[in-house]
Design a protein around this motif. Structure first.
Motif, PDB file in Angstrom:
ATOM      1  N   TRP A 201       0.824  -1.198   0.000  1.00  0.00           N
ATOM      2  CA  TRP A 201       0.000   0.000   0.000  1.00  0.00           C
ATOM      3  C   TRP A 201       0.866   1.258   0.000  1.00  0.00           C
ATOM      4  CZ3 TRP A 201      -4.715  -1.193  -1.251  1.00  0.00           C
ATOM      5  CH2 TRP A 201      -5.199  -2.462  -0.928  1.00  0.00           C
ATOM      6  N   ASP A 202       0.531   2.186  -0.901  1.00  0.00           N
ATOM      7  CA  ASP A 202       1.250   3.456  -0.973  1.00  0.00           C
ATOM      8  C   ASP A 202       0.685   4.465   0.023  1.00  0.00           C
ATOM      9  OD1 ASP A 202       2.883   2.705  -3.325  1.00  0.00           O
ATOM     10  OD2 ASP A 202       0.940   2.684  -4.348  1.00  0.00           O
ATOM     11  N   LEU A 203      -0.640   4.459   0.169  1.00  0.00           N
ATOM     12  CA  LEU A 203      -1.328   5.342   1.101  1.00  0.00           C
ATOM     13  C   LEU A 203      -2.280   4.522   1.952  1.00  0.00           C
ATOM     14  CD1 LEU A 203      -0.648   7.254  -1.469  1.00  0.00           C
ATOM     15  CD2 LEU A 203      -2.420   8.746  -0.548  1.00  0.00           C
ATOM     16  N   ILE A 204      -2.339   4.839   3.244  1.00  0.00           N
ATOM     17  CA  ILE A 204      -3.281   4.188   4.157  1.00  0.00           C
ATOM     18  C   ILE A 204      -4.001   5.271   4.945  1.00  0.00           C
ATOM     19  CG2 ILE A 204      -3.571   2.577   6.066  1.00  0.00           C
ATOM     20  CD1 ILE A 204      -0.939   1.268   5.277  1.00  0.00           C
ATOM     21  N   MET A 205      -5.311   5.263   4.870  1.00  0.00           N
ATOM     22  CA  MET A 205      -6.140   6.208   5.625  1.00  0.00           C
ATOM     23  C   MET A 205      -6.815   5.453   6.767  1.00  0.00           C
ATOM     24  SD  MET A 205      -7.506   9.280   6.015  1.00  0.00           S
ATOM     25  CE  MET A 205      -7.245  10.124   4.430  1.00  0.00           C
ATOM     26  N   VAL A 206      -6.561   5.878   8.002  1.00  0.00           N
ATOM     27  CA  VAL A 206      -7.183   5.249   9.165  1.00  0.00           C
ATOM     28  C   VAL A 206      -8.247   6.194   9.723  1.00  0.00           C
ATOM     29  CG1 VAL A 206      -6.824   4.226  11.440  1.00  0.00           C
ATOM     30  CG2 VAL A 206      -5.042   4.021   9.686  1.00  0.00           C
ATOM     31  N   ASP A 207      -9.491   5.930   9.382  1.00  0.00           N
ATOM     32  CA  ASP A 207     -10.616   6.718   9.878  1.00  0.00           C
ATOM     33  C   ASP A 207     -11.712   5.785  10.374  1.00  0.00           C
ATOM     34  OD1 ASP A 207     -12.025   8.914  10.589  1.00  0.00           O
ATOM     35  OD2 ASP A 207     -12.351   9.699   8.573  1.00  0.00           O
ATOM     36  N   HIS A 240       2.611   6.488   3.069  1.00  0.00           N
ATOM     37  CA  HIS A 240       1.918   7.626   3.677  1.00  0.00           C
ATOM     38  C   HIS A 240       0.739   7.106   4.492  1.00  0.00           C
ATOM     39  CE1 HIS A 240       4.006  10.794   1.324  1.00  0.00           C
ATOM     40  NE2 HIS A 240       4.139   9.811   0.448  1.00  0.00           N
ATOM     41  N   VAL A 241       0.715   7.433   5.769  1.00  0.00           N
ATOM     42  CA  VAL A 241      -0.367   7.022   6.655  1.00  0.00           C
ATOM     43  C   VAL A 241      -1.080   8.267   7.172  1.00  0.00           C
ATOM     44  CG1 VAL A 241      -1.016   5.786   8.746  1.00  0.00           C
ATOM     45  CG2 VAL A 241       0.873   4.943   7.332  1.00  0.00           C
ATOM     46  N   PHE A 242      -2.394   8.310   7.003  1.00  0.00           N
ATOM     47  CA  PHE A 242      -3.218   9.432   7.465  1.00  0.00           C
ATOM     48  C   PHE A 242      -4.111   8.930   8.591  1.00  0.00           C
ATOM     49  CE2 PHE A 242      -2.345   9.718   2.953  1.00  0.00           C
ATOM     50  CZ  PHE A 242      -1.810  10.993   2.810  1.00  0.00           C
ATOM     51  N   LEU A 243      -4.069   9.608   9.712  1.00  0.00           N
ATOM     52  CA  LEU A 243      -4.875   9.214  10.869  1.00  0.00           C
ATOM     53  C   LEU A 243      -5.826  10.340  11.239  1.00  0.00           C
ATOM     54  CD1 LEU A 243      -5.564   7.304  13.227  1.00  0.00           C
ATOM     55  CD2 LEU A 243      -3.670   8.337  14.503  1.00  0.00           C
ATOM     56  N   HIS A 244      -7.121  10.012  11.279  1.00  0.00           N
ATOM     57  CA  HIS A 244      -8.125  11.014  11.617  1.00  0.00           C
ATOM     58  C   HIS A 244      -8.596  10.841  13.063  1.00  0.00           C
ATOM     59  CE1 HIS A 244     -12.003  13.339  10.617  1.00  0.00           C
ATOM     60  NE2 HIS A 244     -10.998  14.171  10.527  1.00  0.00           N
ATOM     61  N   ASP A 245      -9.154  11.905  13.619  1.00  0.00           N
ATOM     62  CA  ASP A 245      -9.662  11.937  14.992  1.00  0.00           C
ATOM     63  C   ASP A 245      -8.542  11.887  16.026  1.00  0.00           C
ATOM     64  OD1 ASP A 245     -12.417  12.072  14.307  1.00  0.00           O
ATOM     65  OD2 ASP A 245     -12.399   9.933  13.889  1.00  0.00           O
ATOM     66  N   THR A 266       2.768  16.566   8.135  1.00  0.00           N
ATOM     67  CA  THR A 266       1.793  17.656   8.066  1.00  0.00           C
ATOM     68  C   THR A 266       0.588  17.305   8.926  1.00  0.00           C
ATOM     69  OG1 THR A 266       0.872  16.670   6.050  1.00  0.00           O
ATOM     70  CG2 THR A 266       2.413  18.504   5.761  1.00  0.00           C
ATOM     71  N   SER A 267      -0.208  18.315   9.211  1.00  0.00           N
ATOM     72  CA  SER A 267      -1.437  18.098   9.972  1.00  0.00           C
ATOM     73  C   SER A 267      -2.401  19.238   9.685  1.00  0.00           C
ATOM     74  CB  SER A 267      -1.141  18.033  11.479  1.00  0.00           C
ATOM     75  OG  SER A 267      -0.625  19.264  11.940  1.00  0.00           O
ATOM     76  N   ALA A 268      -3.675  18.955   9.902  1.00  0.00           N
ATOM     77  CA  ALA A 268      -4.725  19.965   9.767  1.00  0.00           C
ATOM     78  C   ALA A 268      -5.935  19.479  10.534  1.00  0.00           C
ATOM     79  CB  ALA A 268      -5.087  20.203   8.298  1.00  0.00           C
ATOM     80  N   GLY A 269      -6.517  20.342  11.335  1.00  0.00           N
ATOM     81  CA  GLY A 269      -7.697  19.946  12.084  1.00  0.00           C
ATOM     82  C   GLY A 269      -7.424  18.732  12.946  1.00  0.00           C
ATOM     83  N   ARG A 270      -8.156  17.657  12.690  1.00  0.00           N
ATOM     84  CA  ARG A 270      -8.013  16.412  13.455  1.00  0.00           C
ATOM     85  C   ARG A 270      -7.287  15.327  12.665  1.00  0.00           C
ATOM     86  NH1 ARG A 270     -13.335  14.295  14.691  1.00  0.00           N
ATOM     87  NH2 ARG A 270     -14.071  15.371  12.840  1.00  0.00           N
ATOM     88  N   LEU A 271      -6.503  15.725  11.656  1.00  0.00           N
ATOM     89  CA  LEU A 271      -5.805  14.774  10.800  1.00  0.00           C
ATOM     90  C   LEU A 271      -4.286  14.929  10.937  1.00  0.00           C
ATOM     91  CD1 LEU A 271      -6.368  12.697   8.308  1.00  0.00           C
ATOM     92  CD2 LEU A 271      -5.472  14.596   6.955  1.00  0.00           C
ATOM     93  N   TRP A 272      -3.602  13.807  11.130  1.00  0.00           N
ATOM     94  CA  TRP A 272      -2.139  13.767  11.105  1.00  0.00           C
ATOM     95  C   TRP A 272      -1.690  12.942   9.905  1.00  0.00           C
ATOM     96  CZ3 TRP A 272      -0.637  12.515  16.900  1.00  0.00           C
ATOM     97  CH2 TRP A 272      -0.816  13.674  17.672  1.00  0.00           C
ATOM     98  N   HIS A 273      -0.633  13.419   9.267  1.00  0.00           N
ATOM     99  CA  HIS A 273      -0.062  12.732   8.101  1.00  0.00           C
ATOM    100  C   HIS A 273       1.354  12.288   8.438  1.00  0.00           C
ATOM    101  CE1 HIS A 273       2.074  13.364   3.971  1.00  0.00           C
ATOM    102  NE2 HIS A 273       1.843  12.078   4.181  1.00  0.00           N
ATOM    103  N   PHE A 274       1.599  10.974   8.295  1.00  0.00           N
ATOM    104  CA  PHE A 274       2.912  10.402   8.554  1.00  0.00           C
ATOM    105  C   PHE A 274       3.494   9.854   7.258  1.00  0.00           C
ATOM    106  CE2 PHE A 274       0.371  10.089  12.353  1.00  0.00           C
ATOM    107  CZ  PHE A 274       1.234  10.414  13.390  1.00  0.00           C
TER     108      PHE A 274
END
Length: 291
Positions: A201-207, A240-245, A266-274
């Motif tokens: 996986w190139d990108l993983i979104m954990v929401d 790239h891993v994106f974690l919400h909340d 990077t980050s914005a609001g309730r999202l962190w990007h690793f």
């Protein structure tokens, strides 16, 4: 992403001001042009030649069916994704650089059409713990690719799991992979579809999964398994891993333990990007800890 945003998420539609709906439709429409530009760019060509080829590419570009469905859906509905425009933009910027790519999304719901349409020609897969919710979403968007997932954890176990993994050899980064067969580590996701394990996986979104009441699965295993998969990447580049909340205690604690502050870009609001490198590029990283 998932209906986790409120206790009655499955029954409620999230309504926001019309300007957000228009902004999202514009974002998706812009993505169509962006993909044309990316595919047309060739740094070895002269400026005039590049401009000519880019114009031809745009003229020839055909939007995918899921992109067209997504634009119509968000442009004609009060229902928009749970993430803010700023949060979505972080993921979009990475997708523009990596598409077409392998994109894994923990959670299925109101933003799934958007994520799939922002990865044209790529492989976008959704993991969801609620089979009834899968059926409801796929009824309106049958082209989405979603799998049912069973988790072995409960949110109430988060604290004990964080302590337990340090004393379980099979939870340590040097031993946790392949997680498909790692029954000894309760944080390892062992019952996912083969595609999860067989794909890099190139990108993983954990929401997802749900994480707002004690008996909910919580996102502990999703975060841990994402970190293990990223560290064991064989191909070039980072994961790239994106974690919400991340405003919630458990998400923040497990992110700091497994995804690592030093890899947060990077980050914005309730999202962190690793942006996590594979283990071969972690020369300063011992095998007994993640961070």
């Amino acid at each position: 992403m998932t209906q986790d945003k409120s206790k009655n998420g499955k029954q409620m539609l999230l309504e926001r001001p019309w300007f957000l709906v228009v902004a999202l439709a514009g974002l998706l429409g812009g993505a169509l042009l962006i993909t044309s530009f990316i595919r047309a760019t060739d740094n070895t060509l002269s400026l005039c030649s590049t401009a000519k080829n880019t114009a031809a590419s745009i003229a020839e570009y055909t939007a995918t069916p899921i992109q067209l469905q997504s634009i119509v859906h968000y442009a004609t509905s009060h229902t928009v994704p749970q993430q803010s425009f700023e949060e979505i933009s972080i993921s979009l910027n990475v997708l523009k650089e990596r598409l077409p790519c392998n994109f894994l999304v923990f959670g299925l719901g109101r933003d799934s059409l958007m994520w799939a349409s922002l990865n044209p020609g790529g492989n976008t897969v959704f993991l969801e713990e609620d089979p009834e919710w899968i059926e409801a979403v796929l009824k309106d968007a049958p082209s989405l690719r979603a799998h049912h997932v069973k988790y072995r954890t409960h949110l109430s176990q988060a604290g004990s799991l964080l302590s337990y993994y340090k004393n379980e050899p099979m939870c340590l980064p040097a031993n946790a992979f392949p997680i498909r067969y790692n029954q000894k580590c309760p944080l390892a996701l062992t019952s996912l579809p083969d595609e999860f394990y067989d794909t890099e996986w190139d990108l993983i979104m954990v929401d997802a999964p749900k994480g707002y009441f004690p008996l909910a699965p919580g996102r502990m295993a999703a975060i841990f398994s994402s970190a293990v998969m990223a560290r064991n990447r064989k191909g070039a580049g980072t994961t790239h891993v994106f974690l919400h909340d991340v405003d919630r205690k458990v998400e923040k604690a497990f992110a700091n333990e497994f995804l690592c502050e030093k890899y947060k870009t990077t980050s914005a609001g309730r999202l962190w990007h690793f942006e996590i490198p594979n283990a071969a590029n972690m020369s300063d990283q011992p095998g007994d800890r993640f961070c």
